[in-house]
Design an enzyme around this catalytic site. Structure first.
Site, mmCIF file in Angstrom:
data_model
loop_
_atom_site.group_PDB
_atom_site.id
_atom_site.type_symbol
_atom_site.label_atom_id
_atom_site.label_comp_id
_atom_site.label_asym_id
_atom_site.label_seq_id
_atom_site.Cartn_x
_atom_site.Cartn_y
_atom_site.Cartn_z
ATOM 1 N N LYS A 184 38.931 38.007 33.371
ATOM 2 C CA LYS A 184 39.251 39.258 32.676
ATOM 3 C C LYS A 184 40.214 38.999 31.501
ATOM 4 O O LYS A 184 40.631 37.867 31.278
ATOM 5 C CB LYS A 184 39.819 40.268 33.670
ATOM 6 C CG LYS A 184 38.843 40.577 34.830
ATOM 7 C CD LYS A 184 37.609 41.347 34.395
ATOM 8 C CE LYS A 184 36.437 41.238 35.337
ATOM 9 N NZ LYS A 184 36.472 42.063 36.532
HETATM 10 C C1 LIG Z 1 35.692 42.500 37.784
HETATM 11 C C2 LIG Z 1 35.320 43.908 38.026
HETATM 12 C C3 LIG Z 1 35.738 44.622 39.156
HETATM 13 C C4 LIG Z 1 36.432 43.962 40.303
HETATM 14 O O1 LIG Z 1 37.603 43.321 39.958
HETATM 15 P P1 LIG Z 1 38.329 42.380 41.016
HETATM 16 O O2 LIG Z 1 39.736 42.301 40.498
HETATM 17 O O3 LIG Z 1 37.607 41.070 40.995
HETATM 18 O O4 LIG Z 1 38.267 43.034 42.344
HETATM 19 C C5 LIG Z 1 35.438 45.955 39.253
HETATM 20 N N1 LIG Z 1 34.749 46.588 38.292
HETATM 21 C C6 LIG Z 1 34.300 45.946 37.199
HETATM 22 C C7 LIG Z 1 33.557 46.697 36.152
HETATM 23 C C8 LIG Z 1 34.554 44.581 37.044
HETATM 24 O O5 LIG Z 1 34.096 43.929 35.970
#
Ligand SMILES: *Cc1c(COP(=O)(O)O)cnc(C)c1O
Length: 383
Positions: A184
């Site tokens: 991210k």
């Molecule tokens: C990555 C992601 C999540 C989950 O995030 P985590 O921190 O890995 O639990 C949820 N929604 C979207 C759209 C994502 O890209």
């Protein structure tokens, strides 16, 4: 061809994070503590929101958001078929029922008109996802929510820098949830955070994320002496460790610098692909800010002369790692079987899911890495 593999979504980790993690290890305070609190303060300040609760993932945050908003079995939550499975799973784990509303084919975000059509007497909330970092149509969604008395949970996993009509994503609905997963925009390895303007929701999120224990139970082992705690509700174990926050508290300080680097890469990609038979991300209005999380190409075999799946292989063979964000949710087995969804009913998500391919966009990329990606794409489409 480049000689080393370019891993998709590799984060940029700098010396300050490394030193901070080492400091936590040396102090032997690994779990939730002062660094988690400091990271929450820095993110809250960046987002201009009074409350931020650090958690071990965005998935946990989405689940807790459903729980603290009082969503329960029988309640329907409308969300998008163009998202990661976690958005759907969180709703199901809370005992509620996910209902899909198709996306707009240009913005790739949930279409407010489709949301209107999906509303039933059981609808209790909307869970929009700011896909790729582009803001959802929040004015329209908030108007629908107001009209039908619905809660709004913003999935901001892609959207830490996103703004909409002067408001920051994650601060418009009742709750916003960030992800700091390794791919991210800023990272803690695993990690997430719930944002809210509401002190009571923040307090309940914190409590339910730590077993349902009375507030600040983590202090029970500190040096001010033992304190009894109470358990007020049946909660979960979702708290963020100081080891994670040690990384995040420095990453958040660089969130804008990283965004600027991704903007340079984004613009270079746009320029390079302008004359190739590929569809690049749509432009957005001036009164929105895009978080530039995913640079997605749409590969239409009839134009490109290669299918999306063969393009994934062609890039891989040239040492370029890519991603698919996402196959349409109704094309995934468990949802077809359990929810009875069929992708034909969500044609825009289906079209995107069959054609989309995400290119590397990390601030860790060098200019040469970016040129290698472009050359590999050109080669795949014979340009
Ligand atoms: C990555 C992601 C999540 C989950 O995030 P985590 O921190 O890995 O639990 C949820 N929604 C979207 C759209 C994502 O890209």
């Amino acid at each position: 061809m480049r000689d080393s593999y370019l891993v998709f979504g590799q984060p940029l980790i700098e010396q300050a994070e490394i030193d901070e993690v080492v400091g936590s290890m040396q102090a032997a305070w690994l779990g939730t503590g002062p660094k988690a609190a400091e990271f929450e303060r820095r993110v809250a300040a960046y987002k201009g929101v009074p409350h931020a609760v650090g958690l071990n993932s965005c998935t946990a945050g989405l689940h807790l958001a459903c729980v603290v908003l009082g969503l329960e079995p029988g309640d329907e939550i409308i969300t998008t078929p163009m998202t990661f499975c976690a958005s759907i799973n969180a709703i199901i784990h809370a005992g509620a029922t996910p209902v899909l509303a198709d996306v707009d084919p240009v913005t790739m975000n949930i279409d407010p008109e489709a949301v209107r059509r999906a509303i039933t007497p059981r609808t209790k909330a909307i869970l929009p996802v700011h896909f790729a970092g582009r803001s959802c149509a929040m004015d329209e969604l908030m108007a629908i929510a107001k009209q039908h008395d619905l809660k709004v949970i913003e999935d901001c996993a892609h959207a830490i820098e996103t703004e909409y009509h002067g408001q920051k994503a994650g601060t418009i609905g009742d709750l916003g949830v960030l992800s700091f997963y390794s791919t991210k925009n800023i990272v803690t390895g695993e990690g997430g955070m719930v944002l809210t303007r509401d002190a009571e929701l923040a307090q309940r999120t914190k409590m339910m994320g730590l077993h349902g224990m009375s507030s600040d139970a983590w202090k029970r082992f500190s040096d001010d002496g033992y304190r009894h705690y109470d358990v007020e509700e049946i909660g979960f174990k979702y708290n963020m460790m100081d080891l994670q926050a040690a990384i995040g508290m420095h990453q958040i300080d660089r969130v804008e610098a990283y965004w600027q680097r991704r903007q340079v890469i984004w613009n270079r990609y746009l320029e390079a692909f302008a004359n190739m038979p590929l569809q690049t991300p749509a432009t957005w209005p001036d009164n929105e800010r895009h978080a530039l999380h995913l640079f997605t190409l749409l590969v239409n075999e009839a134009d490109a002369g290669i299918s999306r799946d063969n393009m994934l292989i062609a890039l891989h063979k040239q040492n370029i790692g890519t991603g698919v964000h996402y196959r349409a949710i109704p094309d995934l087995k468990v949802y077809r079987e359990r929810c009875g969804w069929r992708s034909e009913d969500y044609p825009n998500a289906k079209m995107i899911g069959d054609r989309t391919l995400s290119l590397p966009l990390s601030p860790k990329l060098t200019d040469q890495d970016v040129e290698d990606v472009i050359a590999a794409v050109a080669n795949a489409v014979d340009c």
